[in-house]
Design a protein around this motif. Structure first.
Motif, PDB file in Angstrom:
ATOM      1  N   GLY A  57      38.210  68.694  38.461  1.00 34.87           N
ATOM      2  CA  GLY A  57      37.730  70.004  38.046  1.00 34.87           C
ATOM      3  C   GLY A  57      36.346  70.317  38.586  1.00 34.87           C
ATOM      4  O   GLY A  57      35.589  69.432  38.992  1.00 34.87           O
ATOM      5  N   LEU A  58      36.010  71.599  38.563  1.00 37.06           N
ATOM      6  CA  LEU A  58      34.754  72.064  39.145  1.00 37.06           C
ATOM      7  C   LEU A  58      33.538  71.568  38.370  1.00 37.06           C
ATOM      8  O   LEU A  58      32.553  71.114  38.959  1.00 37.06           O
ATOM      9  CB  LEU A  58      34.752  73.597  39.198  1.00 37.06           C
ATOM     10  CG  LEU A  58      33.487  74.251  39.769  1.00 37.06           C
ATOM     11  CD1 LEU A  58      33.261  73.815  41.210  1.00 37.06           C
ATOM     12  CD2 LEU A  58      33.589  75.773  39.670  1.00 37.06           C
ATOM     13  N   ARG A  63      28.606  68.277  38.223  1.00 38.23           N
ATOM     14  CA  ARG A  63      27.750  67.297  37.539  1.00 38.23           C
ATOM     15  C   ARG A  63      27.541  66.058  38.396  1.00 38.23           C
ATOM     16  O   ARG A  63      26.425  65.525  38.487  1.00 38.23           O
ATOM     17  CB  ARG A  63      28.379  66.899  36.202  1.00 38.23           C
ATOM     18  CG  ARG A  63      28.235  67.936  35.101  1.00 38.23           C
ATOM     19  CD  ARG A  63      28.977  67.490  33.860  1.00 38.23           C
ATOM     20  NE  ARG A  63      28.873  68.463  32.783  1.00 38.23           N
ATOM     21  CZ  ARG A  63      29.711  68.536  31.760  1.00 38.23           C
ATOM     22  NH1 ARG A  63      30.731  67.674  31.679  1.00 38.23           N
ATOM     23  NH2 ARG A  63      29.553  69.446  30.828  1.00 38.23           N
ATOM     24  N   LYS A  64      28.610  65.582  39.027  1.00 41.45           N
ATOM     25  CA  LYS A  64      28.491  64.402  39.878  1.00 41.45           C
ATOM     26  C   LYS A  64      27.566  64.666  41.064  1.00 41.45           C
ATOM     27  O   LYS A  64      26.726  63.827  41.425  1.00 41.45           O
ATOM     28  CB  LYS A  64      29.877  63.968  40.379  1.00 41.45           C
ATOM     29  CG  LYS A  64      30.760  63.313  39.327  1.00 41.45           C
ATOM     30  CD  LYS A  64      32.115  62.958  39.906  1.00 41.45           C
ATOM     31  CE  LYS A  64      32.984  62.219  38.899  1.00 41.45           C
ATOM     32  NZ  LYS A  64      32.491  60.849  38.641  1.00 41.45           N
ATOM     33  N   ILE A  65      27.714  65.829  41.684  1.00 37.52           N
ATOM     34  CA  ILE A  65      26.882  66.163  42.844  1.00 37.52           C
ATOM     35  C   ILE A  65      25.413  66.242  42.436  1.00 37.52           C
ATOM     36  O   ILE A  65      24.527  65.694  43.109  1.00 37.52           O
ATOM     37  CB  ILE A  65      27.345  67.492  43.471  1.00 37.52           C
ATOM     38  CG1 ILE A  65      28.729  67.316  44.111  1.00 37.52           C
ATOM     39  CG2 ILE A  65      26.337  67.980  44.511  1.00 37.52           C
ATOM     40  CD1 ILE A  65      29.358  68.613  44.570  1.00 37.52           C
ATOM     41  N   ALA A 454      45.889  58.764  35.619  1.00 40.28           N
ATOM     42  CA  ALA A 454      45.600  59.209  34.250  1.00 40.28           C
ATOM     43  C   ALA A 454      45.766  60.715  34.085  1.00 40.28           C
ATOM     44  O   ALA A 454      45.225  61.306  33.150  1.00 40.28           O
ATOM     45  CB  ALA A 454      44.188  58.788  33.835  1.00 40.28           C
ATOM     46  N   SER A 455      46.540  61.340  34.973  1.00 41.75           N
ATOM     47  CA  SER A 455      46.645  62.803  34.932  1.00 41.75           C
ATOM     48  C   SER A 455      48.069  63.327  35.081  1.00 41.75           C
ATOM     49  O   SER A 455      48.327  64.488  34.753  1.00 41.75           O
ATOM     50  CB  SER A 455      45.773  63.422  36.031  1.00 41.75           C
ATOM     51  OG  SER A 455      46.175  62.981  37.317  1.00 41.75           O
ATOM     52  N   ARG A 456      48.989  62.508  35.567  1.00 39.03           N
ATOM     53  CA  ARG A 456      50.368  62.970  35.760  1.00 39.03           C
ATOM     54  C   ARG A 456      51.326  61.985  35.093  1.00 39.03           C
ATOM     55  O   ARG A 456      51.269  60.779  35.353  1.00 39.03           O
ATOM     56  CB  ARG A 456      50.682  63.118  37.254  1.00 39.03           C
ATOM     57  CG  ARG A 456      49.861  64.221  37.907  1.00 39.03           C
ATOM     58  CD  ARG A 456      50.222  64.424  39.361  1.00 39.03           C
ATOM     59  NE  ARG A 456      49.893  63.283  40.200  1.00 39.03           N
ATOM     60  CZ  ARG A 456      48.667  63.039  40.665  1.00 39.03           C
ATOM     61  NH1 ARG A 456      47.662  63.836  40.339  1.00 39.03           N
ATOM     62  NH2 ARG A 456      48.447  62.003  41.444  1.00 39.03           N
ATOM     63  N   ARG A 473      42.246  64.201  34.630  1.00 41.67           N
ATOM     64  CA  ARG A 473      42.019  62.780  34.374  1.00 41.67           C
ATOM     65  C   ARG A 473      40.773  62.539  33.527  1.00 41.67           C
ATOM     66  O   ARG A 473      40.600  61.461  32.952  1.00 41.67           O
ATOM     67  CB  ARG A 473      41.917  62.008  35.693  1.00 41.67           C
ATOM     68  CG  ARG A 473      40.691  62.337  36.512  1.00 41.67           C
ATOM     69  CD  ARG A 473      40.792  61.825  37.941  1.00 41.67           C
ATOM     70  NE  ARG A 473      40.735  60.380  38.028  1.00 41.67           N
ATOM     71  CZ  ARG A 473      40.819  59.705  39.176  1.00 41.67           C
ATOM     72  NH1 ARG A 473      41.003  60.362  40.322  1.00 41.67           N
ATOM     73  NH2 ARG A 473      40.735  58.401  39.204  1.00 41.67           N
ATOM     74  N   MET A 474      39.891  63.532  33.414  1.00 39.69           N
ATOM     75  CA  MET A 474      38.689  63.388  32.596  1.00 39.69           C
ATOM     76  C   MET A 474      38.932  63.739  31.127  1.00 39.69           C
ATOM     77  O   MET A 474      38.049  63.531  30.287  1.00 39.69           O
ATOM     78  CB  MET A 474      37.568  64.276  33.148  1.00 39.69           C
ATOM     79  CG  MET A 474      37.210  64.017  34.598  1.00 39.69           C
ATOM     80  SD  MET A 474      36.756  62.288  34.928  1.00 39.69           S
ATOM     81  CE  MET A 474      35.266  62.139  33.951  1.00 39.69           C
TER      82      MET A 474
END
Length: 526
Positions: A57-58, A63-65, A454-456, A473-474
């Motif tokens: 997600g955006l 946040r990571k960047i 952890a997402s599908r 996944r988050m």
């Protein structure tokens, strides 16, 4: 204090003085060479950014960047040597205030106004007083690319937290070389000193009327900045952040939150919850202290790295009626609630678990490689082992086996008393498109469910597809921290002692087996 990055800037916290260490007022400093491969440093790749936006997600990607973009000074560590005067000595240190010393700084910024080092990295400098620079400035010799020394590699990146002994021969050679390395006054530039006042803690600038339960964080890494703090801050009142590296904290950061460079809670600190996300081998001691003080201990994986730590954790939970929350986010996957129903399994039926896990290759000198951090099994593999035990309600482990292939891949297998079987291949060989990736298959007598990244999710039973589902996944991280924060607010119990002990003992047994295999392999003739 002042630290040199692009510029010589004030406003950084001092490192905390610890037992066996000395604080040195620096008078001369020579930056010898950079220390490579200490941290994850991403290239600026728009394609990778797009991959992450699609995967997590955006908001999380931004946040990571932002987090990584503010770590430039933290990432720039050097081996340096210097001369200065001891101003404080920790308990057991071999020097006293006023002693002139030469020193080696093995993983530090380009230059620092004051530095805290193990006394073993220093040597008393008899007769060096005549060469002292004026007390108002530091004589700094910067990188010139010409430095070469046989002892450099052995000392570069060494940390007192690593569990590695100081390489004595390399240290001896380094100390012999220091006077000559500093004897070039023509290349000195003067860096002005500050007022000399030591600040290990920066108090909050404002007093809040917030009545929510208080919290403190230990370890201001990328994960804490991008995942823990944004979620926890909505339910709890963050009062302080402890981080041992002043460059990770930044300059003059205090506002509504205090910042502290101590690796351990100070005597007068009291909080409702203590979040632990620092070096792995420090988790247990901070968690035990949290429970002793009546706080909830919220601990990132791994909870422990040794059997003795686990024994003391168990004792603390029992003695203090402590609340400990283990941050294994896979326990909070939305898919967990679907599995037994979709696979036609009763509550006590065994669920077998088969995982293929890719983790990002570690930089060569990353702290996950320290002896104190143990193997990748403890550092990362614990997630899937714990999830398997969680889905089966933590029965006894009857059989276990692990081996490491020549390419470093770990192969793990477990069998539980209820008949459930676990296998995992944990590797860092593969495509690094979106960081860590995993594929899990859950099996019962008549059904199979798969969980990818952890997402599908997809469940099949007999001849039909029972369900497909997907999510971010988050999401599990958000659910985990919101659940834990509510428990802190409500005074609800922490994780069961059975879950803490079952998961940790299983991982440590496998770790012990792996360590013995590696010891035997090293002893064999090549």
């Amino acid at each position: 204090m002042r630290i040199l990055g692009v510029n010589w800037l004030d406003g950084y916290l001092d490192e905390t003085l610890q037992a066996g260490h000395v604080r040195i007022k620096v008078l001369r400093w020579r930056t010898l060479a950079p220390v490579p491969d200490l941290y994850f440093v991403r290239e600026r790749d728009p394609r990778m950014v797009l991959n992450y936006v699609r995967e997590v997600g955006l908001v999380t990607t931004v946040r990571k960047i932002l987090s990584r973009s503010r770590e430039n000074l933290r990432n720039e560590k050097f081996v340096s040597c210097g001369f200065g005067v001891v101003t404080e000595a920790g308990k057991g240190a071999t020097h006293s205030p006023g002693d002139p010393v030469h020193f080696i700084a093995p993983a530090h910024p380009r230059c620092m106004e004051r530095v805290v080092l193990p006394a073993d990295l220093t040597s008393r400098s008899a007769g060096a007083g005549a060469a002292i620079e004026p007390a108002s400035a530091i004589g700094h010799i910067d990188l010139d690319g010409s430095f070469r020394a046989p002892w450099f590699t052995a000392l570069a990146g060494w940390s007192p937290y690593s569990g590695l002994p100081i390489p004595e021969e390399a240290l001896r050679l380094a100390h012999e070389a220091i006077p000559g390395l500093l004897a070039n006054p023509g290349r000195n530039r003067s860096l002005p000193m500050g007022n000399g006042v030591v600040h290990e803690r920066l108090e909050a600038k404002t007093t809040s009327g917030d009545t929510r339960p208080s919290a403190v964080l230990f370890g201001l890494g990328n994960y804490a900045k991008t995942v823990v703090l944004p979620i926890v801050g909505s339910a709890l009142r963050l009062e302080c952040v402890h981080e041992i590296d002043p460059t990770q904290i930044g300059r003059g950061t205090g506002n509504e939150v205090a910042y502290d460079s101590s690796p351990f809670p100070r005597d007068d600190e009291r909080y409702n919850a203590i979040f632990v996300a620092g070096f792995h081998h420090t988790h247990a001691d901070i968690a035990i202290e949290a429970m002793r003080r009546g706080a909830a201990a919220v601990v990132e994986k791994p909870i422990v790295t040794t059997e003795s730590q686990l024994d003391r954790i168990v004792e603390a939970v029992q003695t203090y009626q402590g609340r400990l929350f283990a941050c294994f986010q896979r326990r909070y996957l939305a898919f967990n609630a679907m599995v037994r129903r979709d696979l036609g399994a009763s509550d006590d039926a065994p669920i077998s678990y088969h995982a293929i896990v890719f983790e990002v290759p570690l930089p060569a000198a990353h702290w996950y490689r320290w002896p104190n951090s143990r193997s990748r099994l403890v550092s990362n593999g614990c997630h899937w082992i714990d999830h398997f035990l969680f889905l089966n309600h933590y029965p006894a482990v009857e059989r276990h086996h692990v081996y490491q292939a020549r390419d470093g891949t770990l192969n793990v297998s477990l069998e539980l008393a209820n008949g459930a079987v676990f296998t995992m291949a944990l590797t860092d060989r593969g495509a690094n498109r979106v960081g860590l990736q995993d594929h899990v298959e859950l099996r019962t007598a008549s059904g199979t469910a798969t969980i990818t990244n952890a997402s599908r999710y997809r469940a099949e039973r007999g001849e039909r597809v029972v369900r497909t589902s997907s999510g971010n996944r988050m999401d599990a991280y958000g659910q985990m921290y919101r659940t834990i924060a509510r428990a802190v607010v409500d005074g609800s119990p922490g994780d069961s002692l059975a879950s803490i002990e079952s998961s940790s003992r299983t991982i440590l047994r496998l770790e012990r087996e792996l360590a013995e295999q590696l010891r035997v392999a090293r002893s064999q003739p090549r």
